[in-house]
Design a protein around this motif. Sequence first.
Motif, PDB file in Angstrom:
ATOM      1  N   ASP A   1      -2.725   3.609   2.997  1.00  0.00           N
ATOM      2  CA  ASP A   1      -3.258   3.055   1.851  1.00  0.00           C
ATOM      3  C   ASP A   1      -2.506   3.392   0.470  1.00  0.00           C
ATOM      4  OD1 ASP A   1      -5.162   1.370   0.317  1.00  0.00           O
ATOM      5  OD2 ASP A   1      -6.787   2.692   0.761  1.00  0.00           O
ATOM      6  N   LEU A   2      -2.739   2.856  -0.616  1.00  0.00           N
ATOM      7  CA  LEU A   2      -1.820   2.933  -1.924  1.00  0.00           C
ATOM      8  C   LEU A   2      -2.603   3.831  -2.597  1.00  0.00           C
ATOM      9  CD1 LEU A   2      -0.897  -0.691  -2.366  1.00  0.00           C
ATOM     10  CD2 LEU A   2       0.894   1.280  -1.777  1.00  0.00           C
ATOM     11  N   ARG A   3      -2.237   5.073  -3.201  1.00  0.00           N
ATOM     12  CA  ARG A   3      -2.989   6.178  -3.949  1.00  0.00           C
ATOM     13  C   ARG A   3      -3.373   5.582  -5.326  1.00  0.00           C
ATOM     14  NH1 ARG A   3       1.517   9.010  -2.027  1.00  0.00           N
ATOM     15  NH2 ARG A   3       2.375   8.981  -4.144  1.00  0.00           N
ATOM     16  N   SER A   4      -2.422   4.635  -6.015  1.00  0.00           N
ATOM     17  CA  SER A   4      -2.837   3.988  -7.501  1.00  0.00           C
ATOM     18  C   SER A   4      -1.800   3.116  -7.827  1.00  0.00           C
ATOM     19  CB  SER A   4      -2.717   5.081  -8.472  1.00  0.00           C
ATOM     20  OG  SER A   4      -1.377   5.622  -8.321  1.00  0.00           O
ATOM     21  N   ALA A   5      -1.914   2.459  -8.936  1.00  0.00           N
ATOM     22  CA  ALA A   5      -1.036   1.421  -9.181  1.00  0.00           C
ATOM     23  C   ALA A   5       0.172   2.109  -9.520  1.00  0.00           C
ATOM     24  CB  ALA A   5      -1.576   0.568 -10.618  1.00  0.00           C
ATOM     25  N   HIS A   6       0.214   3.434 -10.039  1.00  0.00           N
ATOM     26  CA  HIS A   6       1.354   3.895 -10.209  1.00  0.00           C
ATOM     27  C   HIS A   6       2.354   4.403  -9.064  1.00  0.00           C
ATOM     28  CE1 HIS A   6       3.983   6.930 -12.362  1.00  0.00           C
ATOM     29  NE2 HIS A   6       3.870   7.677 -11.627  1.00  0.00           N
TER      30      HIS A   6
ATOM     31  N   GLY B   1      -5.447  -0.939   2.256  1.00  0.00           N
ATOM     32  CA  GLY B   1      -4.209  -0.692   2.931  1.00  0.00           C
ATOM     33  C   GLY B   1      -3.108  -1.356   2.010  1.00  0.00           C
ATOM     34  N   ALA B   2      -2.118  -0.848   2.437  1.00  0.00           N
ATOM     35  CA  ALA B   2      -0.726  -1.047   1.633  1.00  0.00           C
ATOM     36  C   ALA B   2      -0.312  -2.459   2.407  1.00  0.00           C
ATOM     37  CB  ALA B   2       0.349  -0.114   1.774  1.00  0.00           C
ATOM     38  N   ARG B   3      -0.390  -3.586   1.665  1.00  0.00           N
ATOM     39  CA  ARG B   3      -0.131  -4.723   2.581  1.00  0.00           C
ATOM     40  C   ARG B   3       0.522  -5.815   1.598  1.00  0.00           C
ATOM     41  NH1 ARG B   3      -4.696  -8.439   5.209  1.00  0.00           N
ATOM     42  NH2 ARG B   3      -5.919  -7.597   3.644  1.00  0.00           N
ATOM     43  N   PHE B   4       1.568  -6.514   1.997  1.00  0.00           N
ATOM     44  CA  PHE B   4       2.000  -7.486   1.082  1.00  0.00           C
ATOM     45  C   PHE B   4       2.266  -8.728   2.141  1.00  0.00           C
ATOM     46  CE2 PHE B   4       5.265  -4.664   2.924  1.00  0.00           C
ATOM     47  CZ  PHE B   4       6.483  -5.617   3.446  1.00  0.00           C
ATOM     48  N   ALA B   5       2.905  -9.943   1.341  1.00  0.00           N
ATOM     49  CA  ALA B   5       2.922 -11.176   1.970  1.00  0.00           C
ATOM     50  C   ALA B   5       4.426 -11.090   2.821  1.00  0.00           C
ATOM     51  CB  ALA B   5       2.739 -12.441   1.131  1.00  0.00           C
ATOM     52  N   PRO B   6       4.304 -12.007   4.133  1.00  0.00           N
ATOM     53  CA  PRO B   6       5.713 -11.828   4.973  1.00  0.00           C
ATOM     54  C   PRO B   6       6.649 -12.346   4.125  1.00  0.00           C
ATOM     55  CG  PRO B   6       3.912 -12.796   6.082  1.00  0.00           C
ATOM     56  CD  PRO B   6       3.270 -12.591   4.803  1.00  0.00           C
ATOM     57  N   ILE B   7       7.876 -11.671   4.529  1.00  0.00           N
ATOM     58  CA  ILE B   7       8.844 -12.234   3.421  1.00  0.00           C
ATOM     59  C   ILE B   7      10.407 -12.280   4.284  1.00  0.00           C
ATOM     60  CG2 ILE B   7       9.645  -9.720   3.181  1.00  0.00           C
ATOM     61  CD1 ILE B   7      10.630 -10.499   0.325  1.00  0.00           C
ATOM     62  N   LEU B   8      11.120 -12.959   4.173  1.00  0.00           N
ATOM     63  CA  LEU B   8      12.460 -13.408   4.872  1.00  0.00           C
ATOM     64  C   LEU B   8      13.610 -13.187   3.919  1.00  0.00           C
ATOM     65  CD1 LEU B   8      14.460 -14.598   7.184  1.00  0.00           C
ATOM     66  CD2 LEU B   8      13.953 -16.771   6.227  1.00  0.00           C
ATOM     67  N   LEU B   9      14.347 -12.230   4.291  1.00  0.00           N
ATOM     68  CA  LEU B   9      15.752 -11.885   3.391  1.00  0.00           C
ATOM     69  C   LEU B   9      16.865 -12.545   4.028  1.00  0.00           C
ATOM     70  CD1 LEU B   9      15.328  -7.893   3.167  1.00  0.00           C
ATOM     71  CD2 LEU B   9      14.204  -9.871   1.398  1.00  0.00           C
ATOM     72  N   ASP B  10      17.427 -13.468   3.262  1.00  0.00           N
ATOM     73  CA  ASP B  10      18.576 -14.483   3.939  1.00  0.00           C
ATOM     74  C   ASP B  10      19.763 -14.220   3.157  1.00  0.00           C
ATOM     75  OD1 ASP B  10      19.614 -16.788   5.442  1.00  0.00           O
ATOM     76  OD2 ASP B  10      19.734 -17.441   3.313  1.00  0.00           O
ATOM     77  N   GLY B  11      20.861 -13.797   3.708  1.00  0.00           N
ATOM     78  CA  GLY B  11      22.050 -13.565   2.985  1.00  0.00           C
ATOM     79  C   GLY B  11      23.066 -12.933   4.151  1.00  0.00           C
ATOM     80  N   PRO B  12      24.238 -12.683   3.383  1.00  0.00           N
ATOM     81  CA  PRO B  12      25.312 -12.289   4.215  1.00  0.00           C
ATOM     82  C   PRO B  12      25.107 -11.008   5.206  1.00  0.00           C
ATOM     83  CG  PRO B  12      26.058 -12.939   1.918  1.00  0.00           C
ATOM     84  CD  PRO B  12      24.576 -12.864   1.923  1.00  0.00           C
ATOM     85  N   PRO B  13      25.871 -10.936   6.277  1.00  0.00           N
ATOM     86  CA  PRO B  13      25.514  -9.542   7.147  1.00  0.00           C
ATOM     87  C   PRO B  13      26.051  -8.475   6.471  1.00  0.00           C
ATOM     88  CG  PRO B  13      27.452 -10.983   7.918  1.00  0.00           C
ATOM     89  CD  PRO B  13      26.992 -11.654   7.051  1.00  0.00           C
TER      90      PRO B  13
ATOM     91  N   ALA C   1       9.347   0.880   4.244  1.00  0.00           N
ATOM     92  CA  ALA C   1       8.476   1.660   5.085  1.00  0.00           C
ATOM     93  C   ALA C   1       8.214   3.103   5.034  1.00  0.00           C
ATOM     94  CB  ALA C   1       8.919   1.329   6.648  1.00  0.00           C
ATOM     95  N   GLN C   2       9.497   3.881   4.598  1.00  0.00           N
ATOM     96  CA  GLN C   2       9.472   5.225   4.343  1.00  0.00           C
ATOM     97  C   GLN C   2       8.609   5.520   2.910  1.00  0.00           C
ATOM     98  OE1 GLN C   2      13.593   6.587   4.015  1.00  0.00           O
ATOM     99  NE2 GLN C   2      13.715   6.461   6.261  1.00  0.00           N
ATOM    100  N   LEU C   3       8.903   4.532   2.111  1.00  0.00           N
ATOM    101  CA  LEU C   3       8.090   4.790   0.461  1.00  0.00           C
ATOM    102  C   LEU C   3       6.534   4.363   1.009  1.00  0.00           C
ATOM    103  CD1 LEU C   3      10.862   3.279  -1.534  1.00  0.00           C
ATOM    104  CD2 LEU C   3      10.225   5.761  -1.407  1.00  0.00           C
ATOM    105  N   LEU C   4       6.367   3.324   1.584  1.00  0.00           N
ATOM    106  CA  LEU C   4       4.905   3.304   1.984  1.00  0.00           C
ATOM    107  C   LEU C   4       4.245   4.191   2.798  1.00  0.00           C
ATOM    108  CD1 LEU C   4       4.830  -0.803   2.404  1.00  0.00           C
ATOM    109  CD2 LEU C   4       4.046   0.400   0.498  1.00  0.00           C
ATOM    110  N   GLY C   5       5.131   4.794   3.547  1.00  0.00           N
ATOM    111  CA  GLY C   5       4.355   5.881   4.379  1.00  0.00           C
ATOM    112  C   GLY C   5       4.095   5.400   5.827  1.00  0.00           C
ATOM    113  N   THR C   6       4.297   4.090   6.077  1.00  0.00           N
ATOM    114  CA  THR C   6       3.905   3.335   7.284  1.00  0.00           C
ATOM    115  C   THR C   6       4.721   3.424   8.566  1.00  0.00           C
ATOM    116  OG1 THR C   6       4.741   1.387   6.624  1.00  0.00           O
ATOM    117  CG2 THR C   6       2.394   1.738   6.133  1.00  0.00           C
ATOM    118  N   PRO C   7       4.263   3.506   9.770  1.00  0.00           N
ATOM    119  CA  PRO C   7       5.381   3.434  10.877  1.00  0.00           C
ATOM    120  C   PRO C   7       6.255   2.195  10.767  1.00  0.00           C
ATOM    121  CG  PRO C   7       3.125   3.959  11.503  1.00  0.00           C
ATOM    122  CD  PRO C   7       2.972   3.517  10.191  1.00  0.00           C
ATOM    123  N   ASP C   8       7.366   2.121  11.229  1.00  0.00           N
ATOM    124  CA  ASP C   8       8.022   0.819  11.338  1.00  0.00           C
ATOM    125  C   ASP C   8       8.629   0.645  12.824  1.00  0.00           C
ATOM    126  OD1 ASP C   8       9.975   2.955  10.628  1.00  0.00           O
ATOM    127  OD2 ASP C   8      11.484   1.327  10.643  1.00  0.00           O
TER     128      ASP C   8
END
Length: 365
Positions: free
Chosen positions: A108-113, A150-162, A174-181
Motif C-alpha cells: 500500500d501507499l503510506r500517504s500522498a507525500h 494498494g499501490a496500483r496504476f494503469a498499464p503503460i507501454l514505454l516505446d523508444g530506442p533500445p 518497483a523498488q520505490l513502491l516496495g512491490t515484487p517485480d
Amino acid sequence: MPKIRFILSKQPDPALEEAAMIKRLKEFYTDLQDKRQISDGIPQEERAAYNELWHYPQNELPKALEMRIRRWAQKIHRHHLQEVEPTRLSREDRAMLEGCRDGADIFDLRSAHHIDEIAAGLHVEFPWISEATTHVWRSLHHNLKAGMPGARFAPILLDGPPGIGKSAWARRLAQLLGTPDMIVDATSENASFGLVGSQRGWSNAGPGRLVSLMLMRQVANPLVIIDEIEKSGTPMSDKGRSFSLPNALLPLLDDLTASRWTCPYFQNQFDMSFINWVFTSNSQWGLPEPLLSRLRVVSVPSPTQEQINDLVLREAAKRQLSPLITAAITTALAGAFEVGHQINIRTVKRMLDSGLDQQDRPILH
C-alpha cells in the motif's frame, strides 16, 4: 499491510478432511467425558477408578462409537465438498494455494507525500522518462483519493530506442513502491505458457510464472515488466492453435475480466486486477490494436547530453571514480554528441565500468 481475497473459488478445507474430522470428534468425545466426570462431583483421587467404565484412549474407543464417529466425519466432509468447486488438483497443487486461502497482501501507499517522493526519485534518475513518471504519479494519487487499496496504476507501454533505460525505470519503480517485480523477455518467452500457464492434459502442463510468483510471495500487486513486447510473435501448435502472448494478456489488462481471471492450470478464479503492468517496445509496428487500446502509450526519447552528463556524475559518485576518470568520460561523450552519435545508457554503463577497471588496476613498478 492490507489483504484482499485473491483466490475467488472456494477451496477444500484441510480441517474438514475425513481423517482430520475423525481426530477432532474423538478429542471432543474425550473432553466431553472429562467434563461430565467433573460435573458429577467425583473426587479427583476416585476418578481413575471410573475410567475403565466410560473413559477410553482415542485409539481404543468402542467399535460402535468408532463407526458413528466415522459416519459423522464422512457426512461433514461430503457436505463440505458440495460447497467447493470440483477440482483435480494434486496434493502439491493444493499446498501451493493454501498460503493464499485467507487472502494475499497488497503493498500500500503510506500517504500522498509518499507518492510524491516516488515520483521525485524517478524524475531525478530518469528525467527523459518524465511523461511515464507523471502518468504513474497521477494514477497513484487518483487511486489514493478514491480510497482504492494498494499501490496500483494503469498499464503503460514505454516505446523508444533500445538501451535508454526503459526496463531500468520499471525495476526502479518497483523498488520505490516496495512491490515484487517480474521481468518477462518477450523475445525468448514469446508463448503464453510461460506467463499464464497451460491447461491440464498437456505434457508440459503447469502453472504460469505470474500465478506462481503471487502464490509464493502471497502478494496480489506485483509489478510485471513485459520487455520488447513487439518481438513476441505468434507460436502455433501442431493442430493450428495460436498461443500468442499479447492475446493471453488481454483479459489480464481489463479490470472487469482480470478481477475474475481463471487460471488454465489450477482452474480456479483469481483476482488479478491489482497487478501493475509495464510494457517496453522499440517499435509499435505489428502490435495488435486490442493490446494497444488497453495501454497508455508513452514515447520515450533518447536522453540529452545534459541528462547523460548528470547520469555520469551520479554513477561515478556511486562507484567512487576519481575526478580525472570522470572528466575523461564526460569529454569522450561530449565528442560523440558533437559528431551526431546517439548515446544510450548501455554505452555509458560500459564506459563507467571500464573507468572503474582502470582505477582499480594495480600500479606496475
